[in-house]
Design a protein around this motif. Structure first.
Motif, PDB file in Angstrom:
ATOM      1  N   LEU A   1      37.485 -33.366  38.112  1.00 65.86           N
ATOM      2  CA  LEU A   1      36.580 -32.468  37.386  1.00 65.86           C
ATOM      3  C   LEU A   1      36.509 -32.834  35.903  1.00 65.86           C
ATOM      4  N   SER A   2      37.601 -33.284  35.329  1.00 65.44           N
ATOM      5  CA  SER A   2      37.572 -33.677  33.913  1.00 65.44           C
ATOM      6  C   SER A   2      36.682 -34.908  33.714  1.00 65.44           C
ATOM      7  N   VAL A   3      36.636 -35.800  34.698  1.00 71.05           N
ATOM      8  CA  VAL A   3      35.756 -36.964  34.624  1.00 71.05           C
ATOM      9  C   VAL A   3      34.301 -36.492  34.653  1.00 71.05           C
ATOM     10  N   ALA A   4      33.998 -35.565  35.539  1.00 69.59           N
ATOM     11  CA  ALA A   4      32.632 -35.025  35.613  1.00 69.59           C
ATOM     12  C   ALA A   4      32.258 -34.333  34.304  1.00 69.59           C
ATOM     13  N   ASP A   5      33.185 -33.565  33.736  1.00 69.71           N
ATOM     14  CA  ASP A   5      32.927 -32.896  32.458  1.00 69.71           C
ATOM     15  C   ASP A   5      32.633 -33.912  31.359  1.00 69.71           C
ATOM     16  N   ASN A   6      33.427 -34.972  31.299  1.00 68.10           N
ATOM     17  CA  ASN A   6      33.235 -35.989  30.259  1.00 68.10           C
ATOM     18  C   ASN A   6      31.911 -36.731  30.423  1.00 68.10           C
ATOM     19  N   LEU A   7      31.503 -36.986  31.661  1.00 70.74           N
ATOM     20  CA  LEU A   7      30.200 -37.623  31.883  1.00 70.74           C
ATOM     21  C   LEU A   7      29.069 -36.706  31.424  1.00 70.74           C
ATOM     22  N   GLN A   8      29.174 -35.419  31.705  1.00 70.32           N
ATOM     23  CA  GLN A   8      28.146 -34.474  31.261  1.00 70.32           C
ATOM     24  C   GLN A   8      28.102 -34.375  29.737  1.00 70.32           C
ATOM     25  N   ARG A   9      29.273 -34.383  29.096  1.00 75.15           N
ATOM     26  CA  ARG A   9      29.316 -34.357  27.623  1.00 75.15           C
ATOM     27  C   ARG A   9      28.690 -35.625  27.043  1.00 75.15           C
ATOM     28  N   ALA A  10      28.962 -36.765  27.658  1.00 79.13           N
ATOM     29  CA  ALA A  10      28.386 -38.029  27.186  1.00 79.13           C
ATOM     30  C   ALA A  10      26.864 -37.984  27.273  1.00 79.13           C
ATOM     31  N   LEU A  11      26.341 -37.482  28.388  1.00 83.70           N
ATOM     32  CA  LEU A  11      24.880 -37.379  28.540  1.00 83.70           C
ATOM     33  C   LEU A  11      24.280 -36.399  27.547  1.00 83.70           C
ATOM     34  N   ALA A  12      24.971 -35.295  27.291  1.00 81.73           N
ATOM     35  CA  ALA A  12      24.456 -34.294  26.359  1.00 81.73           C
ATOM     36  C   ALA A  12      24.496 -34.800  24.918  1.00 81.73           C
ATOM     37  N   ALA A  13      25.396 -35.728  24.612  1.00 81.05           N
ATOM     38  CA  ALA A  13      25.539 -36.231  23.243  1.00 81.05           C
ATOM     39  C   ALA A  13      24.510 -37.307  22.884  1.00 81.05           C
ATOM     40  N   ILE A  14      23.795 -37.827  23.855  1.00 76.75           N
ATOM     41  CA  ILE A  14      22.823 -38.891  23.579  1.00 76.75           C
ATOM     42  C   ILE A  14      21.550 -38.259  23.027  1.00 76.75           C
ATOM     43  N   PRO A  15      21.175 -38.623  21.797  1.00 78.44           N
ATOM     44  CA  PRO A  15      19.941 -38.068  21.220  1.00 78.44           C
ATOM     45  C   PRO A  15      18.705 -38.555  21.977  1.00 78.44           C
ATOM     46  N   ALA A  16      17.641 -37.795  21.910  1.00 77.25           N
ATOM     47  CA  ALA A  16      16.405 -38.102  22.640  1.00 77.25           C
ATOM     48  C   ALA A  16      15.817 -39.452  22.229  1.00 77.25           C
TER      49      ALA A  16
END
Length: 188
Positions: A76-91
């Motif tokens: 679950l921590s891996v999934a959380d980190n992947l979601q954070r990485a995607l959210a941190a990428i600017p448009a």
């Protein structure tokens, strides 16, 4: 007196009189009693074994179904980190030709991890817009909201997960509350 009752009384009287003269009849009665006790005990043991077999089968099924719980919790921590990485990428970087392969790779990795979770019975808990369920949600804060009904989840800080029908991790959420002064009658 009924004829059956009289016959039973006569039979008992006769049996008592005969037992004094014939000790083998008393031995027969004792053995008959022991046999009945042994039958009862055998039935009890048989029922106990059947219950034990059922419990063991259920425990084995549960063990098979939930064997991956610890491993899934760790992922679950891996999934959380992947979601954070995607959210941190600017448009603007998402549309940059040099960054597109990186963004696509992260998105594909997150999607594949979610597919692996689903194949193994690990599902995401829907939280936003749902009424607070203490069995699935952990309320971290209350947020004033005029649009949402009090007690409704309006913000999700961390995704919750289930493994089959068991909670793997509760969703950390913010819950709506009535705005300050709402519901107070100032004219009273």
């Amino acid at each position: 007196m009924t004829e059956d009752k009289m016959t039973n009384e006569n039979t008992e009287d006769l049996r008592t009189e005969t037992a004094e003269a014939a000790p083998e009849l008393a031995e027969h009665d004792r053995l008959q009693t022991e046999l009945e006790e042994a039958r009862q005990q055998a039935l009890y043991v048989q029922a106990e074994m059947q219950n034990l077999r059922r419990r063991t089968e259920k425990e084995m099924a549960d063990t098979r179904a939930y064997a991956t719980t610890g491993f899934a919790r760790d992922l679950l921590s891996v999934a959380d980190n992947l979601q954070r990485a995607l959210a941190a990428i600017p448009a603007e970087l998402r549309t940059d030709d040099k960054m597109k392969p990186l963004v696509t790779g992260i998105e594909m990795t997150a999607k594949e991890l979610e597919n692996v979770f689903q194949r193994n019975g690990v599902t995401r808990i829907e939280a936003v817009g749902q009424p607070l369920d203490p069995n699935k949600h952990q309320a971290i804060m209350e947020m004033e909201s005029a649009e949402a009904t009090p007690g409704t989840v309006v913000h999700e800080m961390q995704t919750g997960w289930m493994i089959k029908d068991r909670l793997l991790r509760a969703a950390m959420v913010g819950v709506a509350k009535a705005p300050a002064g709402a519901g107070i009658d100032a004219t009273a």
